[in-house]
Design an enzyme around this catalytic site. Structure first.
Site, PDB file in Angstrom:
ATOM      1  N   ARG A 297       0.858  -1.184   0.000  1.00  0.00           N
ATOM      2  CA  ARG A 297       0.000   0.000   0.000  1.00  0.00           C
ATOM      3  C   ARG A 297       0.894   1.234   0.000  1.00  0.00           C
ATOM      4  NH1 ARG A 297      -4.292  -0.562   4.801  1.00  0.00           N
ATOM      5  NH2 ARG A 297      -5.002   1.429   3.920  1.00  0.00           N
ATOM      6  N   HIS A 298       0.322   2.357  -0.309  1.00  0.00           N
ATOM      7  CA  HIS A 298       1.010   3.645  -0.199  1.00  0.00           C
ATOM      8  C   HIS A 298       1.376   3.898   1.259  1.00  0.00           C
ATOM      9  CE1 HIS A 298      -2.788   4.875   1.573  1.00  0.00           C
ATOM     10  NE2 HIS A 298      -3.368   4.244   0.544  1.00  0.00           N
ATOM     11  N   ASN A 304      -6.081   8.258   6.173  1.00  0.00           N
ATOM     12  CA  ASN A 304      -5.807   7.075   6.995  1.00  0.00           C
ATOM     13  C   ASN A 304      -5.690   7.466   8.467  1.00  0.00           C
ATOM     14  OD1 ASN A 304      -3.586   5.706   4.480  1.00  0.00           O
ATOM     15  ND2 ASN A 304      -5.733   5.220   4.852  1.00  0.00           N
ATOM     16  N   ARG A 347      -1.485   9.737  -3.085  1.00  0.00           N
ATOM     17  CA  ARG A 347      -0.733   9.043  -2.043  1.00  0.00           C
ATOM     18  C   ARG A 347       0.168   7.949  -2.601  1.00  0.00           C
ATOM     19  NH1 ARG A 347      -6.219   8.268  -1.644  1.00  0.00           N
ATOM     20  NH2 ARG A 347      -7.114   6.162  -1.446  1.00  0.00           N
ATOM     21  N   GLU A 368      -8.156   3.105  -5.854  1.00  0.00           N
ATOM     22  CA  GLU A 368      -8.904   2.477  -4.772  1.00  0.00           C
ATOM     23  C   GLU A 368     -10.380   2.324  -5.135  1.00  0.00           C
ATOM     24  OE1 GLU A 368      -9.131   0.455  -2.646  1.00  0.00           O
ATOM     25  OE2 GLU A 368      -8.630   1.225  -0.650  1.00  0.00           O
ATOM     26  N   HIS A 433      -3.666   0.201  -3.162  1.00  0.00           N
ATOM     27  CA  HIS A 433      -4.579   0.487  -2.058  1.00  0.00           C
ATOM     28  C   HIS A 433      -5.109  -0.789  -1.424  1.00  0.00           C
ATOM     29  CE1 HIS A 433      -4.588   4.632  -3.627  1.00  0.00           C
ATOM     30  NE2 HIS A 433      -4.577   4.035  -4.803  1.00  0.00           N
TER      31      HIS A 433
END
Length: 520
Positions: A297-298, A304, A347, A368, A433
């Site tokens: 993931r980023h 988040n 991101r 995402e 994502h």
């Protein structure tokens, strides 16, 4: 097809029709809510037998212009048997398991029936190469008996499971007599048959296949490698004595795909969408089984940290720290030359900016999952503002579609071209994502649709996927960088039922005579 014609799915008929979009009124939010309420009132009056979780409400949760739950379009209403063909050590089991994994992932329930496994159960292990000599009548009768037993198991599977679609018969099936036996058993049961032949003329690959896989199989437990190699080579020689390859001159009426050296394909008489998709998949399969794929993931984003879903925000300080650590990881492991795939969102792009790799490609398909009206909200806000949506998503998370957004099923459909590209790729790092990686990792680990939405994909973790035998292994690599926890556990049936009651999705719930729950 002209641009003004579009395809529309009619759930009740399960058929595709074409319509002129100019003649259809564009749905408004008021119309959307009005039809939803009408349908809910109708469905509340029904009585459902069986458990609440089995109901899933997906049969009736429909809104104007958009289904509340998604489902696979019917690619084939028929039951089918894919019968492998080819000499031993030609990659038939490898192909069979990869194909079954793909078909299950796209919603076509499939199962591999390995004849060798059944033969060991019925006849035993440690059968010498003479057992496979076509001139050995006892061995031939025994092998025919095992083949008949497995075909019966396939027929029983289709009879017992209404969702079963593709049975893959993993066996040599090297003679026309044996292939006729398959047709004679399947066709009277309305089971279509397609043959998939794997041919190989490179002795080096054959030798490697024997050494890497065959001498380690249960047939040679406790046997010296050199002895096992010699015996298996003799087994292949015996099969060659009676081998009859598929060809147009004699097999023109059959449906078959002939794969030569995993690079050349001869496709004949395929007859439905699922067979076409199977052929397309086989043409994209990767020959290098030792490749490791990297996923991440980023770095942690502002949303988040705030517990919000979706959005397009930048990285936090912790997210930037992870991106730098990820760059160090790539340098330390000599991975600076591998391609990096990422989404179009800030991101992921910002995470890539800290990497030493220059070959970076951006794909919209890796964006995402679209949360629609819920984008930018916390789970608590969704529960307060859209209690009905919150409850219905927990009921069937894979098929639930956010209002004006996507479902996990939609996401898998969007990711299918990415999967095909990954199948052709040697090494790659994919930065995207949580929901996207759940679908991709679920594919490689051969997980069910019910499990995919709950796969843990933590932030600040590299996921290594490595092929092993006929499956894949997952390994997590962490760098000790703090991050928010975004994983939400699967809810219990009791808590989901209570939310459905509170949201007014169901009016009351009682226990019926059979012991299950019923809605009224």
């Amino acid at each position: 097809m002209p641009d003004f014609l579009k395809t529309f799915y009619v759930p009740s008929s399960e058929h595709l029709i074409e319509y002129d979009s100019a003649s259809v009124t564009t749905p408004t939010d008021d119309m959307f809510e009005s039809q939803k309420k009408q349908l809910m009132e109708v469905e509340k009056s029904r009585t459902w037998s069986g458990s609440l979780m089995d109901t899933k409400l997906g049969e009736f949760q429909t809104t104007f212009g958009q289904e509340r739950y998604t489902r696979s379009l019917p690619m084939s209403h028929s039951k089918q048997c894919y019968a492998m063909v080819g000499l031993p050590a030609r990659g038939k089991s490898y192909i069979a398991h990869r194909l079954a994994r793909y078909l299950n992932w796209i919603g076509v329930k499939s199962k591999v029936f390995n004849v060798g496994k059944y033969r060991r159960e019925l006849v035993g292990v440690n059968m010498s190469c003479d057992y496979y000599d076509p001139n050995n009548s006892d061995g031939a009768d025994s092998r025919k008996m095992v083949a008949g037993h497995v075909l019966t198991k396939i027929v029983e599977w289709f009879r017992d499971d209404p969702e079963a679609k593709i049975a893959i018969l993993d066996a040599t099936n090297t003679t026309r007599e044996r292939r006729d036996m398959i047709l004679d058993r399947c066709l009277p049961e309305n089971i279509k048959v397609m043959f998939i032949e794997s041919a190989l003329d490179d002795p080096t690959i054959e030798e490697n296949n024997i050494k890497e896989h065959k001498i380690r199989c249960p047939d040679y437990q406790g046997c010296e490698p050199d002895t096992a190699f010699k015996d298996f080579s003799e087994r292949i020689t015996n099969y060659k004595k009676a081998y009859q390859t598929l060809c147009l001159d004699l097999d023109r009426e059959l449906s078959f795909i002939r794969v030569s050296n995993i690079t050349q394909f001869h496709i004949n008489n395929i007859s439905c969408n699922v067979q076409s998709k199977s052929a397309y998949f086989l043409m994209n399969i990767r020959t290098n089984t030792q490749t490791t794929l990297y996923f991440s993931r980023h770095g942690e984003s502002a949303f988040n940290k705030e517990g919000r879903i979706g959005g397009d925000t930048n990285l936090t300080e912790n997210g930037i720290s992870y991106a730098r650590k990820l760059g160090d990881f790539l340098s330390e492991n000599s991975l600076t030359e591998i391609p990096v795939w990422t989404s179009l969102m800030k991101r992921t792009i910002e995470t890539c900016s800290y990497l030493p790799n220059q070959n970076i490609r951006r794909y919209k398909a890796l964006n995402e999952i679209d949360a629609g009206r819920c984008d930018g909200l916390t789970y608590r806000q969704i529960e307060e503002q859209y209690p009905e949506e919150f409850a219905l998503r927990d009921l069937d998370k894979y098929n639930y579609r956010y209002p004006r957004g996507e479902s996990y099923h939609d996401l898998c459909c969007r990711l299918e071209p990415i999967i095909m590209d990954l199948e052709k790729t040697n090494e790659v790092l994919v930065i995207c994502h949580q929901a996207v990686l759940r679908c991709i990792v679920g594919y490689y680990l051969n997980l069910s649709a019910d499990d995919i939405p709950y796969i843990e994909i933590p932030l600040h973790t590299v996921i290594k996927i490595t092929p092993v035998a006929y499956g894949c292994e997952r390994e997590n690599v962490e760098f000790g960088v703090k991050s928010s926890v975004t994983h939400r556990e699967k809810q219990t049936a009791e808590s989901i039922e209570q939310r459905l009651l509170s949201a007014g999705v169901i009016s009351t719930c009682r226990t019926n005579e059979s012991g299950g729950s019923a809605l009224r």
